[in-house]
Design a protein around this motif. Structure first.
Motif, PDB file in Angstrom:
ATOM      1  N   LYS A  66      55.031  -4.658  42.033  1.00 21.59           N
ATOM      2  CA  LYS A  66      54.634  -5.885  41.360  1.00 21.59           C
ATOM      3  C   LYS A  66      54.446  -7.025  42.358  1.00 21.59           C
ATOM      4  O   LYS A  66      53.576  -7.892  42.174  1.00 21.59           O
ATOM      5  CB  LYS A  66      55.692  -6.268  40.316  1.00 21.59           C
ATOM      6  N   LYS A  67      55.241  -7.002  43.412  1.00 20.52           N
ATOM      7  CA  LYS A  67      55.066  -8.001  44.460  1.00 20.52           C
ATOM      8  C   LYS A  67      53.727  -7.823  45.163  1.00 20.52           C
ATOM      9  O   LYS A  67      53.033  -8.808  45.463  1.00 20.52           O
ATOM     10  CB  LYS A  67      56.220  -7.893  45.456  1.00 20.52           C
ATOM     11  N   ARG A  68      53.331  -6.555  45.392  1.00 22.48           N
ATOM     12  CA  ARG A  68      52.014  -6.283  45.992  1.00 22.48           C
ATOM     13  C   ARG A  68      50.887  -6.779  45.085  1.00 22.48           C
ATOM     14  O   ARG A  68      49.893  -7.329  45.560  1.00 22.48           O
ATOM     15  CB  ARG A  68      51.870  -4.788  46.249  1.00 22.48           C
ATOM     16  N   ILE A  69      51.058  -6.584  43.765  1.00 23.33           N
ATOM     17  CA  ILE A  69      50.031  -7.065  42.828  1.00 23.33           C
ATOM     18  C   ILE A  69      49.948  -8.585  42.872  1.00 23.33           C
ATOM     19  O   ILE A  69      48.856  -9.179  42.887  1.00 23.33           O
ATOM     20  CB  ILE A  69      50.343  -6.562  41.410  1.00 23.33           C
ATOM     21  N   LYS A  94      34.780  -4.925  34.827  1.00 22.85           N
ATOM     22  CA  LYS A  94      34.287  -4.811  36.198  1.00 22.85           C
ATOM     23  C   LYS A  94      35.343  -5.212  37.211  1.00 22.85           C
ATOM     24  O   LYS A  94      35.476  -4.609  38.283  1.00 22.85           O
ATOM     25  CB  LYS A  94      33.035  -5.681  36.367  1.00 22.85           C
ATOM     26  N   SER A  95      36.126  -6.226  36.873  1.00 25.23           N
ATOM     27  CA  SER A  95      37.161  -6.678  37.798  1.00 25.23           C
ATOM     28  C   SER A  95      38.276  -5.651  37.948  1.00 25.23           C
ATOM     29  O   SER A  95      38.934  -5.578  38.980  1.00 25.23           O
ATOM     30  CB  SER A  95      37.744  -8.009  37.322  1.00 25.23           C
ATOM     31  N   VAL A  96      38.489  -4.844  36.884  1.00 23.00           N
ATOM     32  CA  VAL A  96      39.538  -3.840  36.943  1.00 23.00           C
ATOM     33  C   VAL A  96      39.067  -2.592  37.668  1.00 23.00           C
ATOM     34  O   VAL A  96      39.798  -1.980  38.456  1.00 23.00           O
ATOM     35  CB  VAL A  96      40.033  -3.502  35.513  1.00 23.00           C
ATOM     36  N   THR A  97      37.838  -2.181  37.394  1.00 21.00           N
ATOM     37  CA  THR A  97      37.331  -0.905  37.918  1.00 21.00           C
ATOM     38  C   THR A  97      36.780  -1.016  39.326  1.00 21.00           C
ATOM     39  O   THR A  97      36.635   0.006  39.997  1.00 21.00           O
ATOM     40  CB  THR A  97      36.225  -0.360  36.999  1.00 21.00           C
ATOM     41  N   THR A  98      36.462  -2.189  39.782  1.00 21.90           N
ATOM     42  CA  THR A  98      35.920  -2.344  41.137  1.00 21.90           C
ATOM     43  C   THR A  98      36.933  -3.032  42.022  1.00 21.90           C
ATOM     44  O   THR A  98      37.790  -3.782  41.563  1.00 21.90           O
ATOM     45  CB  THR A  98      34.618  -3.178  41.106  1.00 21.90           C
ATOM     46  N   GLU A 104      43.706  -4.692  47.698  1.00 25.81           N
ATOM     47  CA  GLU A 104      44.482  -3.661  47.029  1.00 25.81           C
ATOM     48  C   GLU A 104      43.734  -3.146  45.798  1.00 25.81           C
ATOM     49  O   GLU A 104      43.010  -3.883  45.136  1.00 25.81           O
ATOM     50  CB  GLU A 104      45.832  -4.253  46.599  1.00 25.81           C
ATOM     51  N   ASN A 105      43.927  -1.860  45.488  1.00 25.73           N
ATOM     52  CA  ASN A 105      43.411  -1.282  44.259  1.00 25.73           C
ATOM     53  C   ASN A 105      44.403  -1.612  43.146  1.00 25.73           C
ATOM     54  O   ASN A 105      45.346  -0.863  42.880  1.00 25.73           O
ATOM     55  CB  ASN A 105      43.233   0.232  44.420  1.00 25.73           C
ATOM     56  N   LEU A 106      44.175  -2.733  42.471  1.00 28.57           N
ATOM     57  CA  LEU A 106      45.154  -3.249  41.526  1.00 28.57           C
ATOM     58  C   LEU A 106      45.317  -2.340  40.316  1.00 28.57           C
ATOM     59  O   LEU A 106      46.422  -2.212  39.782  1.00 28.57           O
ATOM     60  CB  LEU A 106      44.751  -4.660  41.077  1.00 28.57           C
ATOM     61  N   SER A 107      44.245  -1.737  39.844  1.00 25.61           N
ATOM     62  CA  SER A 107      44.351  -0.877  38.662  1.00 25.61           C
ATOM     63  C   SER A 107      45.233   0.338  38.949  1.00 25.61           C
ATOM     64  O   SER A 107      46.050   0.743  38.116  1.00 25.61           O
ATOM     65  CB  SER A 107      42.970  -0.431  38.216  1.00 25.61           C
ATOM     66  N   GLU A 112      50.714   2.915  38.453  1.00 22.69           N
ATOM     67  CA  GLU A 112      51.966   3.386  39.044  1.00 22.69           C
ATOM     68  C   GLU A 112      53.157   2.582  38.529  1.00 22.69           C
ATOM     69  O   GLU A 112      54.225   3.139  38.269  1.00 22.69           O
ATOM     70  CB  GLU A 112      51.884   3.280  40.562  1.00 22.69           C
ATOM     71  N   VAL A 113      52.950   1.277  38.346  1.00 24.04           N
ATOM     72  CA  VAL A 113      54.025   0.436  37.805  1.00 24.04           C
ATOM     73  C   VAL A 113      54.384   0.857  36.385  1.00 24.04           C
ATOM     74  O   VAL A 113      55.560   0.957  36.017  1.00 24.04           O
ATOM     75  CB  VAL A 113      53.626  -1.054  37.856  1.00 24.04           C
TER      76      VAL A 113
END
Length: 281
Positions: A66-69, A94-98, A104-107, A112-113
């Motif tokens: 969560k800190k990385r996000i 688009k903001s989630v998939t790209t 970082e790949n937030l999605s 994982e979270v």
């Protein structure tokens, strides 16, 4: 007739006896499972510490991700990517998939979270279960715990015997002529060879036993219904549950059924009186 006391009691008794059978069956299984040490699994302090360590490690991983996000969101905000992001539903997708190169790949991290949070919930429940089992083990070592453990074995054997005898009575259409207290006293007196007024003491002991059965059965009913009420109650269903509880108690289903069933625990002369009042049920 259809509106006679005998017909009404017989129909109320069907529902009440069924309810008592369900509660008795639940108690016959739950009570030995709760108090008998045979069903307790071996839990040590090392097992609890290992599971708690796994839980803490999982929580640390959740906090780290969560800190990385949060850091990635702050970096994107500083670069101005938040202001330039397309608005609307398709912009959100688009903001989630790209992902932007170098970010970082937030999605994926969010997935994982979510998986780690579900794992942490399972570990927490397992930890609470181990603590409860540990407390049951400590309780089983006390004098009261050993007493309940003995009662668990005794009533388990008694339950199997009652099932066997009830099956025999149903198959051969037998009706007991002697109540259990009188028969037990007669066997004891004949075995020991002592002078004892069986008729006098069997009456008093039978009525004490019947009183204990009534008090404990009603107490068990109220405790079970209270647990059931707490389990399913809500702001909308509370009135319905209270109405159902009042219907069971006020209509006398449970109490009438108790009277029908405790006749066999009374001497024949008193059993005949109850039978005359209730009818040939």
């Amino acid at each position: 007739g259809i509106l006679s006391i005998e017909q009404l009691i017989s129909r109320v008794g069907v529902i009440g006896v069924t309810l008592m059978a369900l509660l008795s069956g639940f108690g016959a299984v739950n009570c030995p499972y709760t108090y008998m040490s045979y069903f307790l699994r071996n839990v040590t302090d090392a097992d609890i510490l290992a599971l708690e360590r796994r839980l803490l490690q999982t929580m640390d991983m959740i906090v780290s991700k969560k800190k990385r996000i949060a850091v990635a969101h702050r970096t994107m905000f500083q670069r101005g990517e938040v202001h330039n992001r397309p608005s609307g539903f398709w912009g959100m997708i688009k903001s989630v998939t790209t992902s932007v190169p170098g970010s970082e790949n937030l999605s994926l991290i969010q997935q994982e979270v979510d998986a780690l949070e579900e794992l942490s919930r399972q570990l927490f429940l397992e930890t609470a279960d181990l603590h409860a089992t540990k407390e049951r083990i400590e309780y089983s070592k006390t004098f009261q715990g050993k007493y309940f453990n003995f009662l668990g074995y005794f009533f388990s054997i008694y339950c199997v015997w009652k099932i066997f005898m009830a099956t025999i009575n149903i198959v051969f259409d037998r009706v007991g002529k002697t109540d259990p207290v009188t028969r037990g006293i007669e066997i004891t007196v004949n075995y020991l060879g002592i002078q004892f007024d069986v008729k006098f003491w069997s009456q008093h002991i039978s009525f004490i036993l019947v009183g204990i059965i009534i008090v404990t059965s009603i107490r068990g009913l109220l405790i079970t219904l209270t647990k059931f009420f707490y389990a399913i109650s809500s702001s909308k269903s509370s009135n319905v549950i209270v109405l159902l509880l009042a219907q069971i108690m006020v209509s006398g289903m449970y109490f009438v059924s108790s009277v029908l069933l405790i006749r066999m625990s009374m001497p024949p002369e008193y059993r005949t009186i109850i039978t005359e009042v209730l009818g040939e049920l």
